[in-house]
Design an enzyme around this catalytic site. Sequence first.
Site, PDB file in Angstrom:
ATOM      1  N   GLN A 103      74.044 -10.510 -10.721  1.00 21.28           N
ATOM      2  CA  GLN A 103      75.344 -11.051  -9.865  1.00 21.28           C
ATOM      3  C   GLN A 103      76.355  -9.945  -9.418  1.00 21.28           C
ATOM      4  O   GLN A 103      76.590 -10.014  -8.390  1.00 21.28           O
ATOM      5  CB  GLN A 103      75.970 -12.143 -10.651  1.00 21.28           C
ATOM      6  CG  GLN A 103      76.871 -13.043  -9.932  1.00 21.28           C
ATOM      7  CD  GLN A 103      77.332 -14.098 -10.273  1.00 21.28           C
ATOM      8  OE1 GLN A 103      76.657 -15.132 -10.379  1.00 21.28           O
ATOM      9  NE2 GLN A 103      78.720 -14.302 -10.935  1.00 21.28           N
ATOM     10  N   GLU A 108      83.852 -11.046 -11.336  1.00 21.18           N
ATOM     11  CA  GLU A 108      83.073 -10.207 -10.555  1.00 21.18           C
ATOM     12  C   GLU A 108      83.348 -10.280  -8.886  1.00 21.18           C
ATOM     13  O   GLU A 108      83.292  -9.710  -8.286  1.00 21.18           O
ATOM     14  CB  GLU A 108      81.603 -10.851 -10.970  1.00 21.18           C
ATOM     15  CG  GLU A 108      81.120 -10.130 -12.070  1.00 21.18           C
ATOM     16  CD  GLU A 108      79.714 -11.013 -12.780  1.00 21.18           C
ATOM     17  OE1 GLU A 108      79.432 -11.610 -12.031  1.00 21.18           O
ATOM     18  OE2 GLU A 108      79.254 -10.310 -13.756  1.00 21.18           O
ATOM     19  N   HIS A 120      79.521 -15.546 -22.789  1.00 22.24           N
ATOM     20  CA  HIS A 120      80.267 -14.992 -23.774  1.00 22.24           C
ATOM     21  C   HIS A 120      79.638 -13.558 -24.135  1.00 22.24           C
ATOM     22  O   HIS A 120      80.384 -12.547 -24.268  1.00 22.24           O
ATOM     23  CB  HIS A 120      80.003 -15.700 -25.114  1.00 22.24           C
ATOM     24  CG  HIS A 120      80.998 -16.618 -25.057  1.00 22.24           C
ATOM     25  ND1 HIS A 120      82.037 -17.164 -25.693  1.00 22.24           N
ATOM     26  CD2 HIS A 120      80.885 -18.015 -24.358  1.00 22.24           C
ATOM     27  CE1 HIS A 120      82.633 -18.413 -25.585  1.00 22.24           C
ATOM     28  NE2 HIS A 120      82.012 -18.860 -24.713  1.00 22.24           N
ATOM     29  N   GLY A 174      84.078 -27.450 -18.780  1.00 23.90           N
ATOM     30  CA  GLY A 174      84.799 -26.308 -19.565  1.00 23.90           C
ATOM     31  C   GLY A 174      85.824 -25.965 -19.219  1.00 23.90           C
ATOM     32  O   GLY A 174      87.025 -26.456 -18.803  1.00 23.90           O
ATOM     33  N   ASP A 221      84.381 -13.241 -31.266  1.00 23.63           N
ATOM     34  CA  ASP A 221      84.613 -14.230 -30.053  1.00 23.63           C
ATOM     35  C   ASP A 221      85.401 -15.001 -30.717  1.00 23.63           C
ATOM     36  O   ASP A 221      85.732 -15.588 -31.927  1.00 23.63           O
ATOM     37  CB  ASP A 221      83.261 -14.732 -30.061  1.00 23.63           C
ATOM     38  CG  ASP A 221      83.125 -15.644 -28.513  1.00 23.63           C
ATOM     39  OD1 ASP A 221      82.842 -15.038 -27.520  1.00 23.63           O
ATOM     40  OD2 ASP A 221      83.498 -16.735 -29.150  1.00 23.63           O
ATOM     41  N   HIS A 267      80.846 -22.243  -9.776  1.00 23.63           N
ATOM     42  CA  HIS A 267      81.134 -23.163 -10.873  1.00 23.63           C
ATOM     43  C   HIS A 267      82.788 -22.669 -11.082  1.00 23.63           C
ATOM     44  O   HIS A 267      83.290 -23.416 -11.967  1.00 23.63           O
ATOM     45  CB  HIS A 267      80.343 -23.199 -11.688  1.00 23.63           C
ATOM     46  CG  HIS A 267      80.096 -22.175 -12.706  1.00 23.63           C
ATOM     47  ND1 HIS A 267      79.939 -20.862 -12.016  1.00 23.63           N
ATOM     48  CD2 HIS A 267      80.098 -21.815 -13.995  1.00 23.63           C
ATOM     49  CE1 HIS A 267      79.829 -20.032 -12.948  1.00 23.63           C
ATOM     50  NE2 HIS A 267      79.944 -20.658 -14.252  1.00 23.63           N
ATOM     51  N   TRP A 290      84.477 -17.714 -15.553  1.00 25.12           N
ATOM     52  CA  TRP A 290      85.448 -16.702 -15.594  1.00 25.12           C
ATOM     53  C   TRP A 290      84.425 -15.512 -15.145  1.00 25.12           C
ATOM     54  O   TRP A 290      84.995 -14.537 -14.598  1.00 25.12           O
ATOM     55  CB  TRP A 290      86.087 -16.472 -16.772  1.00 25.12           C
ATOM     56  CG  TRP A 290      87.142 -15.612 -16.747  1.00 25.12           C
ATOM     57  CD1 TRP A 290      87.159 -14.202 -17.525  1.00 25.12           C
ATOM     58  CD2 TRP A 290      88.371 -15.465 -15.773  1.00 25.12           C
ATOM     59  NE1 TRP A 290      88.505 -13.473 -17.056  1.00 25.12           N
ATOM     60  CE2 TRP A 290      89.132 -14.219 -15.986  1.00 25.12           C
ATOM     61  CE3 TRP A 290      88.855 -16.280 -15.116  1.00 25.12           C
ATOM     62  CZ2 TRP A 290      90.262 -13.827 -15.181  1.00 25.12           C
ATOM     63  CZ3 TRP A 290      89.984 -16.186 -14.281  1.00 25.12           C
ATOM     64  CH2 TRP A 290      90.711 -14.786 -14.414  1.00 25.12           C
ATOM     65  N   ASN A 291      83.382 -15.356 -15.611  1.00 25.45           N
ATOM     66  CA  ASN A 291      82.664 -14.043 -15.304  1.00 25.45           C
ATOM     67  C   ASN A 291      82.469 -13.977 -13.735  1.00 25.45           C
ATOM     68  O   ASN A 291      82.765 -13.114 -13.300  1.00 25.45           O
ATOM     69  CB  ASN A 291      81.282 -14.110 -16.165  1.00 25.45           C
ATOM     70  CG  ASN A 291      81.188 -13.678 -17.354  1.00 25.45           C
ATOM     71  OD1 ASN A 291      82.217 -13.040 -17.830  1.00 25.45           O
ATOM     72  ND2 ASN A 291      80.212 -13.752 -18.108  1.00 25.45           N
ATOM     73  N   SER A 292      82.032 -15.211 -13.197  1.00 25.39           N
ATOM     74  CA  SER A 292      81.918 -15.130 -11.878  1.00 25.39           C
ATOM     75  C   SER A 292      83.403 -14.739 -10.991  1.00 25.39           C
ATOM     76  O   SER A 292      83.215 -14.223 -10.124  1.00 25.39           O
ATOM     77  CB  SER A 292      81.429 -16.453 -11.277  1.00 25.39           C
ATOM     78  OG  SER A 292      80.211 -16.689 -11.901  1.00 25.39           O
TER      79      SER A 292
END
Length: 481
Positions: A359, A382, A33, A397, A130, A374, A377-379
Amino acid sequence: MAPPPTVLSSGELGARGHTRPHVVFVPSAGMGHLLQFFRFIGALSAHDVDISVVTVFPTVSAAEADHFAALFRDYPSVRRLDFDLLPFDASEFPGGDPFLLRWEALRRSLHLLGPVIAGVTPRVTATVTDVTLVSHVNPIAKDLGVQCHVLYVSSAAMMSLCSYFPIYLDNKDAGADVGDVDIPGVRRLKRSWLPQPLLDLNKLFTKQFIENGREMVKTDGVLINTFDALEPVALAALRDGKVVRGFPPVFAVGPHSSLASEATKGAAAEAEGSPMAWLRQQPARSVVYVAFGSRCAVSHEQIREIAAGLEASGSRFLWILKTTVVDRDDDAGIRDVLGDGFLERVRGRGVVTKAWMDQDAVLRDPAVGLFLSHSGWNSVIEAATAGVPLLAWPRGGDHRVAATVVASSGVGVWMEQWSWDGEEWLVSGEEIGGKVKEMMADAGVREKAAKVGEEVAKAVAVGGTSHTGILDFVAKLKATT
């Protein structure tokens, strides 16, 4: 009571003499987040906008504290508004996720936020919160006569579920279990793809999720870290009011660029003998990068199967190993987790580390040919930015909802039948190794991922959809100043 805001800088007038919009960011907790908040703040700071950030210390994890410090160091014009939490008895939720408990502690203290926002100068134009806090922040913003926007840290697909789920519950039979959710204009999400807590309406997460979903439609806008070419169907359905009638404006503003501090920290990690230095020396598209995010702790038994799979694949690999949810608690030795002899058998072609790594920088390195992730969403974002194929193994999640985007957009491949948190069976090393080997040799998968990377570059370029999204958001702010 919350302390008075600490003002680190001021400047009411913009470069042209007009009053600048003043935005107060209200983040929650968890690196997935916070990192998006910090990166969006970095992007917004270039648009003649005054910025303040509500901060709560101590943070849950050491990584969060480090990134807060870097934000204020990199952007000295950003105000820090310290906010004290009321006492919170975590024993009310035995075994609760520490980040989820922080969200609840924040929510129970946010009635104290109004005086903080009202007391800061220059006068606040808008809050950006958030999604985990929106049901509390939006009413406060409305009472103060300021805009409230949500910076959504997951996909547009997940946003559609968050905003539609309360309607789904209202329409289903009261006694029936939660089943598949058919989101108007988007898609049907199987029951097994939903975040696990949503199957139990008594869970703390579920109660928060429903409250926030109902409040979303009452806000002034939603900013999502995605781009139109990645999720055209979900974005169109949200904007057209198909998901929820009267939905607020949706600004697709992703991907967000890394901050200068991340690049600096990444450069420092390239010392001789470091994992990053090793990566720089590997042939193009030869390395499998393995990481399961900042909050996912894989069981020791499954970790050993992953190790067996990587060894059997014959590929070079860089593995960021994590064994606990909170980094401060992670004191297990790598050899103890992986077993005797593994590091010796893969010496030279495999590196395992528990150290922090940038990363973004890892994925942009030409040596990386596959990302075993996994599907946080960030991964996903990216990987899309770097044009690196992603082998999605959701752990919990929103990961399976994100994996639907991975599969539909060309970012990578989703292993839908592989287990996730709460499922006791293990995915074998043989199966993992076989899939890694197959994807490393698949030119078609690489080509699709590379095309997604080209779409990212177009979206963030001047005149691109995400660049325009930020300009539209700033224009909305300035229209009320």
